[in-house]
Write a protein that holds these residues in place. Structure first.
Motif, mmCIF file in Angstrom:
data_model
loop_
_atom_site.group_PDB
_atom_site.id
_atom_site.type_symbol
_atom_site.label_atom_id
_atom_site.label_comp_id
_atom_site.label_asym_id
_atom_site.label_seq_id
_atom_site.Cartn_x
_atom_site.Cartn_y
_atom_site.Cartn_z
ATOM 1 N N GLU A 61 32.318 27.938 47.244
ATOM 2 C CA GLU A 61 31.043 28.590 46.773
ATOM 3 C C GLU A 61 30.937 30.176 47.542
ATOM 4 O O GLU A 61 30.488 30.952 46.682
ATOM 5 C CB GLU A 61 29.648 27.700 47.367
ATOM 6 C CG GLU A 61 29.638 26.358 46.542
ATOM 7 C CD GLU A 61 28.631 25.395 46.952
ATOM 8 O OE1 GLU A 61 28.085 25.873 48.119
ATOM 9 O OE2 GLU A 61 28.514 24.502 46.775
ATOM 10 N N GLY A 75 36.686 34.785 44.116
ATOM 11 C CA GLY A 75 36.662 33.826 42.989
ATOM 12 C C GLY A 75 37.647 32.528 43.271
ATOM 13 O O GLY A 75 38.453 32.347 44.023
ATOM 14 N N TYR A 112 38.656 31.079 35.011
ATOM 15 C CA TYR A 112 38.275 31.766 36.452
ATOM 16 C C TYR A 112 36.672 31.871 36.595
ATOM 17 O O TYR A 112 36.019 31.921 35.542
ATOM 18 C CB TYR A 112 38.500 33.059 36.349
ATOM 19 C CG TYR A 112 38.447 34.261 37.274
ATOM 20 C CD1 TYR A 112 39.017 33.885 38.662
ATOM 21 C CD2 TYR A 112 37.592 35.183 37.248
ATOM 22 C CE1 TYR A 112 38.744 34.610 39.744
ATOM 23 C CE2 TYR A 112 37.424 35.952 38.257
ATOM 24 C CZ TYR A 112 37.894 35.847 39.634
ATOM 25 O OH TYR A 112 37.661 36.763 40.612
ATOM 26 N N LYS A 113 36.504 31.978 37.790
ATOM 27 C CA LYS A 113 34.855 32.078 38.080
ATOM 28 C C LYS A 113 34.899 32.934 39.482
ATOM 29 O O LYS A 113 35.574 32.520 40.494
ATOM 30 C CB LYS A 113 34.283 30.668 38.331
ATOM 31 C CG LYS A 113 32.732 30.789 38.488
ATOM 32 C CD LYS A 113 32.126 29.289 38.526
ATOM 33 C CE LYS A 113 30.675 29.334 38.559
ATOM 34 N NZ LYS A 113 30.023 27.849 38.149
ATOM 35 N N GLY A 114 34.046 33.968 39.582
ATOM 36 C CA GLY A 114 33.953 34.792 40.808
ATOM 37 C C GLY A 114 33.887 36.293 40.383
ATOM 38 O O GLY A 114 33.486 36.537 39.175
ATOM 39 N N LYS A 115 33.715 37.082 41.461
ATOM 40 C CA LYS A 115 33.388 38.476 41.180
ATOM 41 C C LYS A 115 34.761 39.264 41.671
ATOM 42 O O LYS A 115 34.523 40.814 41.132
ATOM 43 C CB LYS A 115 32.282 38.723 41.877
ATOM 44 C CG LYS A 115 30.905 38.067 41.547
ATOM 45 C CD LYS A 115 29.873 38.647 42.331
ATOM 46 C CE LYS A 115 28.534 37.817 41.937
ATOM 47 N NZ LYS A 115 27.632 38.391 42.867
ATOM 48 N N LEU A 150 32.912 32.691 45.677
ATOM 49 C CA LEU A 150 32.042 33.155 44.071
ATOM 50 C C LEU A 150 31.702 34.342 44.155
ATOM 51 O O LEU A 150 31.520 35.205 43.442
ATOM 52 C CB LEU A 150 31.291 32.057 43.773
ATOM 53 C CG LEU A 150 32.277 30.646 43.355
ATOM 54 C CD1 LEU A 150 30.890 29.606 42.790
ATOM 55 C CD2 LEU A 150 33.004 30.863 42.361
ATOM 56 N N GLU A 151 30.995 34.548 45.606
ATOM 57 C CA GLU A 151 30.435 35.907 45.947
ATOM 58 C C GLU A 151 31.264 36.966 46.404
ATOM 59 O O GLU A 151 31.111 38.322 46.209
ATOM 60 C CB GLU A 151 29.227 35.684 46.763
ATOM 61 C CG GLU A 151 28.088 34.957 46.061
ATOM 62 C CD GLU A 151 27.443 35.463 45.086
ATOM 63 O OE1 GLU A 151 27.121 36.505 45.009
ATOM 64 O OE2 GLU A 151 27.087 34.588 44.063
#
Length: 369
Positions: A188, A195, A102-105, A191-192
């Motif tokens: 992209e 996620g 997982y990648k993100g906020k 991601l902000e």
């Protein structure tokens, strides 16, 4: 060190998500699995010569270490099914992924999650409905889940981004390979404001069976799945089937009888596998959401007068859990109490007849007293 063994275990050919958990449950840890003697491994149900030999492959650790280094470099978070912070909605699923990248906020355990899926050949009507649903649900503090694909998926993600709503894209490939590549810019942005999530390791290219596996994660993470447009067969229909199997709510947007990409939606409604969607009010009423979008607070003080000695051990478990945690979906309740869903359903019905609990929308249950 345990993380290294866990990653290595996911690399053993023949060890899927179910076997992963079974091995760790039997031996206590991934490290113990690798250190176990072959004769003991072979006594584990489902473990044959292939898996036993695979566990003796020392090269796995070098590969696992390489992957972990890359994960750290790319700031990717790992969730193992044995971890406490593993997505709560997936924990109770029999086929829950053994590992997630997982990648993100966005909060992976958002209070309210909506899965929006549909055909890659989305019509203007389908895109419009998607945009309206997302915009109108903004006051309800939702997180939009979809698969980053062409058509309805990307329309849902874009609508969420436009409305500053968290959105998570579940991918069939590794997180470093966005498919289709044209959606890289949206990934992209997510991601902000959300996620991206996958059970595939970094570097893994998307293949057919991974898309089907991805669909089960979308269904598992979503409290409710909405099929906007779909042919009679397709990924959205698979996602709806998974959601039904997981006892999650499913809605379908009805469409023209002459539109190929409404056939799936109409069939889901006809076969009683989806509720008919006419407006967002259908969702709000089904999920018992209040008009302000507030989340009911857990009540840990009421119902203390219930004498648990009057009930069976399993009934007491259910009552005690609901008293502490409040309204809970049946799958989560089954996982937390370790009572099989079939037996739990009968037990809940009995408690409902006794006036102890109440059945709620979204296949949730809560105490009535």
């Amino acid at each position: 060190m345990e993380k290294l063994y866990q990653v290595a275990l996911t690399m053993v050919e023949g060890v899927g998500s179910i076997m992963f958990r079974q091995l760790i449950n039997n031996f206590g840890s991934a490290e113990n699995v690798f250190k176990a003697k072959t004769d003991k491994l072979l006594k584990t149900p489902g473990v044959g010569k292939q898996i036993a030999e695979g566990l003796k492959n020392k090269n796995l650790f070098a590969e696992a270490e390489k992957l972990l280094n890359e994960v750290e470099k790319q700031q990717v978070k790992l969730f193992f099914s044995t971890d406490k912070d593993y997505p709560s909605r997936l924990k109770s699923l029999y086929d829950a992924p053994s590992i997630l990248y997982y990648k993100g906020k966005a909060d992976i355990n958002s209070v309210r999650t909506i899965g929006i899926v549909g055909t890659r050949q989305a019509t203007d009507y389908g895109k419009q409905i998607t945009e309206e649903i997302v915009a109108q649900l903004k006051p309800y503090n939702i997180c939009v889940i979809s698969g980053l694909a062409y058509g309805i998926d990307i329309a849902a993600h874009k609508a969420a981004l436009d409305n500053n709503i968290p959105t998570i894209g579940v991918m069939a490939s590794g997180l470093d390979i966005v498919y289709p590549a044209q959606h890289q810019k949206y990934a992209e942005q997510m991601l902000e404001h959300g996620g991206i999530l996958s059970e595939s390791p970094l570097g893994m290219k998307p293949i057919r069976n991974l898309f089907i596996a991805r669909n089960r994660i979308i269904a598992g993470l979503s409290d409710i799945v909405i099929v906007i447009e779909s042919a009679a067969k397709g990924g959205a229909m698979v996602t709806a089937e998974f959601a039904n199997n997981y006892h999650h709510e499913v809605f379908a947007v009805p469409g023209s009888l002459t539109n190929k990409y409404s056939e799936g939606c109409n069939k889901l409604i006809k076969d009683n596998k989806a509720n008919i969607f006419t407006s967002v009010n259908d969702i709000i009423e089904s999920m018992n959401w209040d008009t302000e979008g507030k989340v009911p607070e857990k009540n840990t003080t009421r119902n203390t007068e219930i004498d648990l000695s009057q009930y069976t051990q399993e009934e007491g478990q259910v009552i005690a859990f609901l008293r502490t945690n409040g309204e809970t979906q049946i799958d989560t309740l089954s996982w937390q109490t370790q009572i099989p869903v079939n037996r739990l359903a009968s037990l809940l019905l009995n408690l409902e007849f006794q006036g102890i609990i109440k059945a709620l929308a979204g296949k949730k249950f809560g105490l009535k007293l």
